[in-house]
Design a protein around this motif. Structure first.
Motif, PDB file in Angstrom:
ATOM      1  N   HIS A 320       2.556   4.938   4.399  1.00 43.97           N
ATOM      2  CA  HIS A 320       2.333   4.466   3.042  1.00 43.97           C
ATOM      3  C   HIS A 320       2.500   2.939   3.012  1.00 43.97           C
ATOM      4  O   HIS A 320       3.092   2.348   3.911  1.00 43.97           O
ATOM      5  CB  HIS A 320       3.334   5.095   2.071  1.00 43.97           C
ATOM      6  N   ARG A 322       3.905  -0.207   0.399  1.00 41.34           N
ATOM      7  CA  ARG A 322       4.714  -0.473  -0.787  1.00 41.34           C
ATOM      8  C   ARG A 322       4.030  -1.551  -1.622  1.00 41.34           C
ATOM      9  O   ARG A 322       3.879  -2.678  -1.165  1.00 41.34           O
ATOM     10  CB  ARG A 322       6.110  -0.940  -0.398  1.00 41.34           C
ATOM     11  N   LEU A 344       5.039   3.598  -3.615  1.00 41.50           N
ATOM     12  CA  LEU A 344       4.512   3.822  -2.272  1.00 41.50           C
ATOM     13  C   LEU A 344       3.176   4.538  -2.421  1.00 41.50           C
ATOM     14  O   LEU A 344       3.083   5.557  -3.113  1.00 41.50           O
ATOM     15  CB  LEU A 344       5.471   4.682  -1.444  1.00 41.50           C
ATOM     16  N   ALA A 358       0.523  -5.542  -1.172  1.00 38.40           N
ATOM     17  CA  ALA A 358       1.357  -4.443  -0.692  1.00 38.40           C
ATOM     18  C   ALA A 358       1.840  -4.751   0.717  1.00 38.40           C
ATOM     19  O   ALA A 358       1.207  -5.514   1.453  1.00 38.40           O
ATOM     20  CB  ALA A 358       0.584  -3.129  -0.715  1.00 38.40           C
TER      21      ALA A 358
END
Length: 520
Positions: A320, A322, A344, A358
């Motif tokens: 994933h 963030r 996430l 991100a």
């Protein structure tokens, strides 16, 4: 999904190149003009774009103005700006800069006026003529925009004139604002002895936004029927003017609805072109690629922009990401403003007009087998340290990884298994790889389909029972993992309705000691 690769591409270039216009008060002289874009199906699509005009020189000598105390070694070596490009040149400035952008209109006569708007900034426009959203440049003239880069982050810019046509034709780009004073905890030598190509050491003025590498992805779609119809009207106008210089052309009036895009672009290119080198001569008007590379344990800053009129669900594999900011605004906890609170995600919604920053990491944590390929004949199984016969011991830090915080410390770019999750060290992989002595595997087979040791002991076997011939060395030290990053809309992974293509690229995890060469 993991796709195994047994090769290393040629030159790998930073995916956030751009132009600067000096320190403190940068000046950018852009030109809007016509050209073509190349597509993987062989089509050459008539396109408009921003660029640096006929001189072909970037307004500014270096790729980026680094914040105080941060001096990346090779940024200046990849600065370039074509006559026109898709997307437009990325404008890189520093927080607090007073930015001036002068736009010259060299579009075809039939295109009429053009302009630029800069969402997220308070802009003052001078010269030009009044338009619906901002002042515009008539053909052959200029308009000037000034604004203060008030906050760090990733931003877009695009035409504010007949946007349903001019943005579709290619008049869009990105602005990156670097933090003026990155937090002290963000390291300026995070990659050890390897060349550092970051624009800064942090994305924002916040201690939780440090990163090691960065990549910019501008997602856009294109309906070639609109481009063909526009070209026809431009040619009709040109014929009329050549026959009678006093002729007045009818402004371009192209149907933009119903909208049926058939090309889907990452940084102006479709797969597989987006995985070729930056500034490749094969794509003279499409200089930016989409080919992210990363070492295990490094933090990647993903800068993502939805430049089109439809939503693109960009799906990432491997971990994933963030989300730390949207539209240049950090997502902070409502309880503790010192903590980031972004979600996430494994699919970027890519909302039209929105930018997202991100942070992404890949470590191989918890796979329950040694992703570095340390296990070889006679090696002990399980976590090991010096004296156990293990050539690459793993010393966990407080979080369980082998890093500069371990004791003894590992060095990024030097320690072969820097960033390894020590709990899986020396655990055998759950498959039996091919025998490396079989000719069909070729000399480039490294003994493991995974990251693998950089040096293989002569006469030993790695994961297999058949020893290598004496003196056999790993012929492919750059072999790594390849994760597909792509749109989750099936039509968007085609090129003119042919699969595979469109919004698709590979994110490569390189061995820690393998150099990621981002020069040009």
């Amino acid at each position: 999904m993991i796709i195994l690769v047994c090769f290393r591409p040629g030159v790998i270039l930073a995916s956030a190149p751009g132009i600067t216009g000096g320190r403190g008060a940068p000046v950018f002289n852009l030109v809007a003009s016509a050209g073509t874009s190349s597509q993987p199906d062989g089509a050459s699509v008539y396109t408009w774009g921003y660029g640096c005009g006929k001189a072909g020189a970037a307004p500014g000598a270096s790729l980026a103005v680094a914040p105080a105390g941060f001096a990346p070694a090779a940024l200046a070596s990849i600065s370039t700006c074509p006559i026109m490009q898709l997307p437009g040149p990325t404008l890189i400035v520093t927080e607090g800069d007073s930015v001036t952008v002068t736009l010259a209109n060299e579009l075809p006569v039939a295109a009429g006026n053009t302009s630029i708007i800069f969402p997220g900034f308070k802009v003052t426009a001078t010269q030009g003529v009044a338009g619906v959203l901002t002042r515009e440049a008539v053909r052959g003239a200029t308009v000037t925009y000034t604004f203060v880069a008030s906050a760090p982050g990733t931003y877009s810019y695009h035409s504010g004139t007949q946007a349903e046509l001019q943005v579709e034709m290619g008049l869009y780009g990105a602005v990156i604002v670097l933090p003026k004073t990155p937090p002290a905890n963000c390291q300026t030598n995070a990659l050890g002895t390897q060349t550092d190509y970051r624009l800064a050491s942090s994305a924002y003025d916040h201690p939780q936004t440090c990163y090691d590498r960065e990549y910019l992805f501008q997602l856009m779609e294109m309906d070639s029927t609109i481009h063909t119809a526009t070209l026809q009207q431009v040619q009709d106008c040109n014929l009329a003017v050549s026959a009678n210089p006093a002729a007045v052309c009818v402004p371009i009036a192209v149907k933009t609805e119903p909208y049926h895009p058939n090309y889907f672009l990452i940084n102006g290119r479709s797969m597989p072109d987006d995985m070729d080198a930056q500034f490749s001569p094969a794509y003279p008007n499409q200089p930016y690629n989409g080919n992210p590379h990363l070492h295990p344990g490094e933090t990647m800053l993903i800068r993502e922009i939805g430049q089109g009129r439809v939503q693109h669900p960009l799906h990432i594999h491997g971990n994933h990401a963030r989300v730390i900011a949207r539209d240049g605004t950090m997502l902070l906890s409502t309880v503790d403003q010192t903590s980031l609170a972004g979600p996430l995600i494994f699919t970027f919604p890519t909302v039209s007009g929105q930018t997202v920053d991100a942070l992404f990491q890949w470590t191989g944590k918890g796979l329950n087998w040694d992703v570095y390929g340390h296990t070889y004949a006679g090696a002990p199984v399980g976590p090991s340290n010096a004296g156990s016969g293990d050539p690459s011991p793993c010393y966990p830090d407080i979080n369980g990884f082998y890093t500069r915080d371990s004791n003894p410390a590992a060095t990024p770019g030097v320690t072969p298994n820097y960033g390894e999750w020590c709990a899986d060290h020396n655990k055998a992989i759950p498959i039996t790889p091919p025998d490396p002595t079989i000719v069909a595997n070729g000399l480039w087979y490294g003994g493991s389909p995974y990251l693998g040791l950089q040096t293989i002991p002569s006469g030993s076997a790695q994961f297999i029972s058949t020893p290598r011939p004496p003196g056999f060395a790993n012929q492919n030290p750059g072999a790594g993992y390849a994760f597909m990053w792509h749109s989750h809309d099936e039509r968007e992974i085609t090129t003119n309705d042919v699969f595979p293509g469109g919004m698709m690229m590979m994110m490569i995890i390189d061995p820690p000691a393998a150099k990621i060469d981002e020069t040009q």
